[in-house]
Design an enzyme around this catalytic site. Structure first.
Site, PDB file in Angstrom:
ATOM      1  N   LYS A  59     -21.256  21.190  35.306  1.00  0.00           N
ATOM      2  CA  LYS A  59     -22.515  21.250  34.555  1.00  0.00           C
ATOM      3  C   LYS A  59     -23.698  21.380  35.525  1.00  0.00           C
ATOM      4  O   LYS A  59     -24.608  22.184  35.312  1.00  0.00           O
ATOM      5  CB  LYS A  59     -22.685  19.990  33.702  1.00  0.00           C
ATOM      6  N   GLU A  77     -30.214  19.927  45.730  1.00  0.00           N
ATOM      7  CA  GLU A  77     -29.918  20.284  47.121  1.00  0.00           C
ATOM      8  C   GLU A  77     -28.403  20.177  47.383  1.00  0.00           C
ATOM      9  O   GLU A  77     -27.784  21.098  47.858  1.00  0.00           O
ATOM     10  CB  GLU A  77     -30.715  19.317  48.029  1.00  0.00           C
ATOM     11  N   ARG A  82     -17.332  10.952  44.266  1.00  0.00           N
ATOM     12  CA  ARG A  82     -16.236  10.132  44.772  1.00  0.00           C
ATOM     13  C   ARG A  82     -15.605   9.337  43.620  1.00  0.00           C
ATOM     14  O   ARG A  82     -16.255   9.048  42.610  1.00  0.00           O
ATOM     15  CB  ARG A  82     -16.695   9.190  45.894  1.00  0.00           C
ATOM     16  N   SER A  88     -11.454  -1.017  46.477  1.00  0.00           N
ATOM     17  CA  SER A  88     -12.851  -1.289  46.074  1.00  0.00           C
ATOM     18  C   SER A  88     -12.926  -1.755  44.624  1.00  0.00           C
ATOM     19  O   SER A  88     -13.733  -2.635  44.288  1.00  0.00           O
ATOM     20  CB  SER A  88     -13.657  -0.003  46.158  1.00  0.00           C
ATOM     21  N   ASP A 111     -18.702   2.565  37.435  1.00  0.00           N
ATOM     22  CA  ASP A 111     -18.867   3.448  38.596  1.00  0.00           C
ATOM     23  C   ASP A 111     -17.540   3.819  39.255  1.00  0.00           C
ATOM     24  O   ASP A 111     -17.496   4.102  40.447  1.00  0.00           O
ATOM     25  CB  ASP A 111     -19.811   2.796  39.612  1.00  0.00           C
ATOM     26  N   LYS A 151     -35.587  -1.455  44.193  1.00  0.00           N
ATOM     27  CA  LYS A 151     -34.908  -2.735  44.413  1.00  0.00           C
ATOM     28  C   LYS A 151     -35.632  -3.514  45.512  1.00  0.00           C
ATOM     29  O   LYS A 151     -36.408  -2.935  46.266  1.00  0.00           O
ATOM     30  CB  LYS A 151     -33.452  -2.475  44.814  1.00  0.00           C
ATOM     31  N   GLU A 152     -35.325  -4.794  45.578  1.00  0.00           N
ATOM     32  CA  GLU A 152     -35.974  -5.661  46.571  1.00  0.00           C
ATOM     33  C   GLU A 152     -35.814  -5.119  47.991  1.00  0.00           C
ATOM     34  O   GLU A 152     -36.688  -5.263  48.837  1.00  0.00           O
ATOM     35  CB  GLU A 152     -35.329  -7.045  46.487  1.00  0.00           C
ATOM     36  N   HIS A 159     -30.445   5.844  38.468  1.00  0.00           N
ATOM     37  CA  HIS A 159     -29.027   5.673  38.122  1.00  0.00           C
ATOM     38  C   HIS A 159     -28.827   5.929  36.631  1.00  0.00           C
ATOM     39  O   HIS A 159     -29.524   5.334  35.799  1.00  0.00           O
ATOM     40  CB  HIS A 159     -28.561   4.239  38.405  1.00  0.00           C
ATOM     41  N   GLU A 178     -20.932   7.352  36.666  1.00  0.00           N
ATOM     42  CA  GLU A 178     -22.246   6.921  37.167  1.00  0.00           C
ATOM     43  C   GLU A 178     -22.851   8.055  37.982  1.00  0.00           C
ATOM     44  O   GLU A 178     -22.220   8.575  38.900  1.00  0.00           O
ATOM     45  CB  GLU A 178     -22.131   5.668  38.051  1.00  0.00           C
TER      46      GLU A 178
HETATM   47  P1  0O2 Z   1     -20.775   2.488  46.571  1.00  0.00           P
HETATM   48  O1  0O2 Z   1     -19.745   2.617  47.615  1.00  0.00           O
HETATM   49  O2  0O2 Z   1     -22.079   3.131  46.962  1.00  0.00           O
HETATM   50  O3  0O2 Z   1     -20.315   2.873  45.207  1.00  0.00           O
HETATM   51  P2  0O2 Z   1     -22.760  -3.228  40.288  1.00  0.00           P
HETATM   52  O4  0O2 Z   1     -22.685  -1.737  40.130  1.00  0.00           O
HETATM   53  O5  0O2 Z   1     -21.977  -3.944  39.249  1.00  0.00           O
HETATM   54  O6  0O2 Z   1     -22.507  -3.671  41.710  1.00  0.00           O
HETATM   55  P3  0O2 Z   1     -25.410  -3.108  39.470  1.00  0.00           P
HETATM   56  O7  0O2 Z   1     -26.600  -3.989  39.715  1.00  0.00           O
HETATM   57  O8  0O2 Z   1     -25.145  -2.719  38.093  1.00  0.00           O
HETATM   58  O9  0O2 Z   1     -24.162  -3.783  40.072  1.00  0.00           O
HETATM   59  O10 0O2 Z   1     -25.450  -1.806  40.295  1.00  0.00           O
HETATM   60  P4  0O2 Z   1     -26.671  -1.087  40.909  1.00  0.00           P
HETATM   61  O11 0O2 Z   1     -27.339  -1.952  41.904  1.00  0.00           O
HETATM   62  O12 0O2 Z   1     -27.476  -0.507  39.804  1.00  0.00           O
HETATM   63  O13 0O2 Z   1     -25.908   0.086  41.653  1.00  0.00           O
HETATM   64  C1  0O2 Z   1     -24.948  -0.173  42.626  1.00  0.00           C
HETATM   65  C2  0O2 Z   1     -24.885   1.010  43.560  1.00  0.00           C
HETATM   66  O14 0O2 Z   1     -26.221   1.445  43.870  1.00  0.00           O
HETATM   67  C3  0O2 Z   1     -24.257   0.647  44.886  1.00  0.00           C
HETATM   68  O15 0O2 Z   1     -22.898   0.922  44.798  1.00  0.00           O
HETATM   69  C4  0O2 Z   1     -24.971   1.574  45.864  1.00  0.00           C
HETATM   70  O16 0O2 Z   1     -24.388   2.869  45.817  1.00  0.00           O
HETATM   71  C5  0O2 Z   1     -26.358   1.664  45.260  1.00  0.00           C
HETATM   72  N1  0O2 Z   1     -27.277   0.610  45.760  1.00  0.00           N
HETATM   73  C6  0O2 Z   1     -27.805  -0.391  45.029  1.00  0.00           C
HETATM   74  N2  0O2 Z   1     -28.635  -1.133  45.783  1.00  0.00           N
HETATM   75  C7  0O2 Z   1     -28.644  -0.588  47.004  1.00  0.00           C
HETATM   76  C8  0O2 Z   1     -29.335  -0.917  48.226  1.00  0.00           C
HETATM   77  O17 0O2 Z   1     -30.106  -1.866  48.338  1.00  0.00           O
HETATM   78  N3  0O2 Z   1     -29.062  -0.109  49.301  1.00  0.00           N
HETATM   79  C9  0O2 Z   1     -28.218   0.959  49.223  1.00  0.00           C
HETATM   80  N4  0O2 Z   1     -28.042   1.699  50.321  1.00  0.00           N
HETATM   81  N5  0O2 Z   1     -27.548   1.271  48.094  1.00  0.00           N
HETATM   82  C10 0O2 Z   1     -27.763   0.518  47.001  1.00  0.00           C
HETATM   83  P5  0O2 Z   1     -21.789   0.029  45.552  1.00  0.00           P
HETATM   84  O18 0O2 Z   1     -20.830  -0.439  44.528  1.00  0.00           O
HETATM   85  O19 0O2 Z   1     -22.446  -0.986  46.405  1.00  0.00           O
HETATM   86  O20 0O2 Z   1     -21.022   0.938  46.527  1.00  0.00           O
END
Ligand code: 0O2
Length: 237
Positions: A59, A77, A82, A88, A111, A151-152, A159, A178
């Protein structure tokens, strides 16, 4: 999911969610279960997630091509995809104190299938989002706008959790994917910060956190400047 706007305008109501048609109640720690049966089930589930990712990628590719033809410019771009690794998946379920079963992973994790869309400008992110979610077979399930509300850590991205139908020979499934949309600059920061901090078990000193946050702010400012320059140049045409 924190700060999630749950959106429930399911346009594919007649399709069962992915767990609906499969026998997935086997616990990965149950030693009596047949290993091959479990391996087959896992393969089957992952194949469905991979197909969902493929649908989203296609798409996006079509939208990009169409925009290039029409506007001479790509709003996308790069696209990276994945499927979450079994390790994980198990770690995430354990961290959330959830059962480590096939059923649980499909119900609780959004995700497992992930697509990352890197756009040149911030406005492209929202353009791509609108083009994607208005398609009748895509259902927006949740949205977290970390560009509007970073985020903080300073992390910025949009997302989306969407559901897309996957049609097999005998069954059809709505599969959650996701989608993370971000600019080239946001991706540069997030990729490096992820390596430096996000997955490490050691505590990152506050001074380093502050530096990373400041770097994110500088990058956000640069993103805005580049967008303004692009608008100025467009107006010259
Ligand atoms: P990967 O390997 O990137 O997939 P949850 O998804 O349940 O952990 P939440 O709060 O619903 O929790 O998720 P969130 O924070 O909306 O999204 C999680 C993903 O966003 C992370 O995936 C990261 O890819 C990205 N992310 C969120 N916060 C940060 C941050 O502070 N720094 C960076 N670099 N990436 C962030 P995963 O699962 O950590 O890993």
């Amino acid at each position: 999911m924190e700060n999630t706007n749950n959106i429930n305008n399911n346009s594919n109501e007649n399709l069962p969610i992915i767990s609906g048609e499969l026998d997935l109640s086997i616990n990965r720690f149950n030693a009596n279960e047949n290993f091959y049966k479990m391996a087959f089930q896992f393969q089957q589930i992952m194949m469905i997630y991979e197909s969902a990712v493929k649908q989203i990628e296609t798409k996006l590719e079509i939208l990009n091509k169409e925009n290039k033809v029409r506007r001479q410019r790509n709003p996308i771009e790069t696209v990276k995809s994945r499927i979450k690794s079994p390790d994980s998946i198990a770690k995430k379920l354990e961290k959330k104190n959830l059962p480590v079963t096939f059923d649980s992973m499909m119900t609780n994790l959004s995700d497992i299938a992930g697509v990352r869309v890197i756009c040149p400008y911030i406005s492209d992110i929202y353009t791509v989002k609108e083009m994607l979610i208005k398609q009748p077979d895509i259902t927006l399930v949740a949205e977290n706008d970390y560009i509007e509300n970073p985020k903080e850590s300073g992390y910025r991205s949009l997302h989306l959790v969407v559901e897309v139908p996957v049609y097999l020979s005998k069954t059809a499934h709505n599969v959650r994917v996701e989608i993370q949309l971000r600019t080239i600059a946001m991706d540069f920061w997030a990729s490096l910060e992820h390596e430096l901090r996000y997955k490490t078990t050691t505590k990152v000193p506050d001074s380093v956190r502050r530096e990373l946050f400041r770097a994110a702010e500088t990058i956000a400012m640069t993103d805005r400047q580049m967008e303004e320059i692009a608008i100025e140049l467009q107006q010259l045409d």
